[in-house]
Write an enzyme that holds these catalytic residues in place. Sequence first.
Site, PDB file in Angstrom:
ATOM      1  N   ARG A 114     -14.475  35.183 -11.900  1.00  0.00           N
ATOM      2  CA  ARG A 114     -15.122  35.008 -10.588  1.00  0.00           C
ATOM      3  C   ARG A 114     -14.724  36.181  -9.722  1.00  0.00           C
ATOM      4  O   ARG A 114     -13.535  36.413  -9.475  1.00  0.00           O
ATOM      5  CB  ARG A 114     -14.686  33.697  -9.930  1.00  0.00           C
ATOM      6  CG  ARG A 114     -15.137  33.583  -8.485  1.00  0.00           C
ATOM      7  CD  ARG A 114     -14.952  32.210  -7.895  1.00  0.00           C
ATOM      8  NE  ARG A 114     -15.931  31.275  -8.417  1.00  0.00           N
ATOM      9  CZ  ARG A 114     -16.274  30.128  -7.816  1.00  0.00           C
ATOM     10  NH1 ARG A 114     -15.718  29.787  -6.663  1.00  0.00           N
ATOM     11  NH2 ARG A 114     -17.172  29.338  -8.352  1.00  0.00           N
ATOM     12  N   HIS A 141     -24.700  32.755 -10.167  1.00  0.00           N
ATOM     13  CA  HIS A 141     -23.779  31.659 -10.487  1.00  0.00           C
ATOM     14  C   HIS A 141     -24.404  30.866 -11.643  1.00  0.00           C
ATOM     15  O   HIS A 141     -24.841  29.727 -11.487  1.00  0.00           O
ATOM     16  CB  HIS A 141     -23.581  30.787  -9.245  1.00  0.00           C
ATOM     17  CG  HIS A 141     -22.377  29.901  -9.288  1.00  0.00           C
ATOM     18  ND1 HIS A 141     -21.508  29.866 -10.359  1.00  0.00           N
ATOM     19  CD2 HIS A 141     -21.893  28.999  -8.376  1.00  0.00           C
ATOM     20  CE1 HIS A 141     -20.535  28.999 -10.088  1.00  0.00           C
ATOM     21  NE2 HIS A 141     -20.758  28.456  -8.909  1.00  0.00           N
ATOM     22  N   GLN A 144     -23.303  27.245 -12.693  1.00  0.00           N
ATOM     23  CA  GLN A 144     -23.777  26.255 -11.728  1.00  0.00           C
ATOM     24  C   GLN A 144     -25.207  25.828 -12.058  1.00  0.00           C
ATOM     25  O   GLN A 144     -25.536  24.634 -12.081  1.00  0.00           O
ATOM     26  CB  GLN A 144     -23.728  26.866 -10.312  1.00  0.00           C
ATOM     27  CG  GLN A 144     -24.210  25.951  -9.218  1.00  0.00           C
ATOM     28  CD  GLN A 144     -23.266  24.795  -8.957  1.00  0.00           C
ATOM     29  OE1 GLN A 144     -22.078  24.998  -8.738  1.00  0.00           O
ATOM     30  NE2 GLN A 144     -23.765  23.577  -9.006  1.00  0.00           N
ATOM     31  N   ASP A 235     -27.354  25.250  -0.141  1.00  0.00           N
ATOM     32  CA  ASP A 235     -26.031  25.864  -0.294  1.00  0.00           C
ATOM     33  C   ASP A 235     -25.627  26.378   1.090  1.00  0.00           C
ATOM     34  O   ASP A 235     -26.472  26.475   2.003  1.00  0.00           O
ATOM     35  CB  ASP A 235     -26.125  27.015  -1.328  1.00  0.00           C
ATOM     36  CG  ASP A 235     -24.786  27.710  -1.596  1.00  0.00           C
ATOM     37  OD1 ASP A 235     -23.729  27.143  -1.263  1.00  0.00           O
ATOM     38  OD2 ASP A 235     -24.812  28.849  -2.131  1.00  0.00           O
ATOM     39  N   CYS A 275     -24.498  22.680  -4.444  1.00  0.00           N
ATOM     40  CA  CYS A 275     -23.472  23.144  -5.385  1.00  0.00           C
ATOM     41  C   CYS A 275     -22.065  22.834  -4.904  1.00  0.00           C
ATOM     42  O   CYS A 275     -21.134  22.787  -5.705  1.00  0.00           O
ATOM     43  CB  CYS A 275     -23.633  24.641  -5.631  1.00  0.00           C
ATOM     44  SG  CYS A 275     -23.589  25.621  -4.123  1.00  0.00           S
ATOM     45  N   ARG A 303     -20.889  20.060 -14.080  1.00  0.00           N
ATOM     46  CA  ARG A 303     -20.294  21.373 -14.352  1.00  0.00           C
ATOM     47  C   ARG A 303     -19.444  21.293 -15.618  1.00  0.00           C
ATOM     48  O   ARG A 303     -19.443  22.193 -16.451  1.00  0.00           O
ATOM     49  CB  ARG A 303     -19.406  21.811 -13.165  1.00  0.00           C
ATOM     50  CG  ARG A 303     -20.137  22.006 -11.823  1.00  0.00           C
ATOM     51  CD  ARG A 303     -21.100  23.180 -11.890  1.00  0.00           C
ATOM     52  NE  ARG A 303     -20.438  24.384 -12.340  1.00  0.00           N
ATOM     53  CZ  ARG A 303     -19.743  25.214 -11.556  1.00  0.00           C
ATOM     54  NH1 ARG A 303     -19.668  24.993 -10.269  1.00  0.00           N
ATOM     55  NH2 ARG A 303     -19.171  26.299 -12.059  1.00  0.00           N
TER      56      ARG A 303
HETATM   57  N1   CP Z   1     -19.852  25.058  -6.818  1.00  0.00           N
HETATM   58  C1   CP Z   1     -18.762  25.802  -7.084  1.00  0.00           C
HETATM   59  O1   CP Z   1     -18.805  26.796  -7.788  1.00  0.00           O
HETATM   60  O2   CP Z   1     -17.639  25.321  -6.494  1.00  0.00           O
HETATM   61  P1   CP Z   1     -16.235  26.077  -6.482  1.00  0.00           P
HETATM   62  O3   CP Z   1     -16.384  27.257  -5.556  1.00  0.00           O
HETATM   63  O4   CP Z   1     -15.286  25.044  -5.937  1.00  0.00           O
HETATM   64  O5   CP Z   1     -15.883  26.505  -7.857  1.00  0.00           O
HETATM   65  N1  NVA Z   2     -23.069  30.793  -2.338  1.00  0.00           N
HETATM   66  C1  NVA Z   2     -21.743  30.226  -2.366  1.00  0.00           C
HETATM   67  C2  NVA Z   2     -21.567  29.369  -3.556  1.00  0.00           C
HETATM   68  C3  NVA Z   2     -20.228  28.692  -3.654  1.00  0.00           C
HETATM   69  C4  NVA Z   2     -20.076  27.868  -4.883  1.00  0.00           C
HETATM   70  C5  NVA Z   2     -20.713  31.344  -2.339  1.00  0.00           C
HETATM   71  O1  NVA Z   2     -20.905  32.337  -3.051  1.00  0.00           O
HETATM   72  O2  NVA Z   2     -19.747  31.223  -1.603  1.00  0.00           O
END
Ligand code: CP
Ligand code: NVA
Length: 318
Positions: A114, A141, A144, A235, A275, A303
């Site tokens: 990440r 993502h 997700q 989101d 999400c 997930r």
């Molecule tokens: N939806 C998601 O990716 O959540 P986190 O940021 O908690 O991993």
């Molecule tokens: N769009 C959001 C998703 C978090 C799971 C971010 O990137 O922060």
Amino acid sequence: MAFAAEGVAAPLVGLHGRDYLSSADGSAAETAALLTLAAQLKSGDRRIDLGNRVLGLIFTKASTRTRVSFQVAMARLGGQTVDLNPTVTQLGRGEPLQDTARVLSRYCDALAIRTFAQQELVDYAHWASVPVINALTDLEHPCQALADFLTMLEVHGDLPGQTLAYIGDGNNVAHSLMLCGALLGVNVRIGCPEGFEPLSGVLEQARSLAQHGASIEICTDPVKAVAGAQAVYTDVWASMGQEDEQAEREAAFAAFCVDQALMDQAAKDAIVLHCLPAHRGEEISPDVMEGASSRIFDQAENRLHAQQALLAALMGGL
Ligand code: CP
Ligand code: NVA
């Protein structure tokens, strides 16, 4: 049909040893088969033992769901994870990525990463000799999106011809929904304010991948976007790394809250997806978040199942 249980393993064999950096990294058949396998793992119809394999987790941004669901997914598959937080490895002191990726490939069987820039992920994939998985970047993502369409599949049955409306920022989550939805034959409508549209290159790519005549559309009217949709998704307005734009974004997105008035324009049996993490009272109203149409916590659970399927396919555990 693409979601039939028989023959699941056949399309997934081709994913062995591959990277999953984008929702477009699986073919239409592979993506559909991943969902079928995820549903089988969830129901207990299928059990997979990866035989003590190890997934390395390199997370430069915060995470609850992605980190924990990868940890639990590996435990359920008979393997384990190692936490490679850059602040406690030599990465944080400037050890080059090309050295780190090659060293970690000697210890781990796959890496879930990440970070901010998609290019960093591409660089890891170049230097690593094990599969690299996108655990969220600024661009996409994809893990997700697998869980999101698994949730839609559970509620509405076959996916081709269904419509998912995403209301809000044309961000990483929107990009993966467009690409994954296109591959699964789901119509995806993005309702966003002008200036916050998804990248045009991702739109073109999604349209070029679309199966079963699926349409991928962008509009600036949230009511038009949700009209007749079977799933309404939102989101946060300011993603990780955009915290200093929060006030500006709250103003720009004020008309893009998923509330009951907006849900009334969707299909009668429409579900609500998010999400998470959510900002109640901003992109989603508290009543819709907790209401009867919400499948948000099933989606979070999924997930785990979707990533178990992905890990098994990439690590060759089928
Ligand atoms: N939806 C998601 O990716 O959540 P986190 O940021 O908690 O991993
Ligand atoms: N769009 C959001 C998703 C978090 C799971 C971010 O990137 O922060």
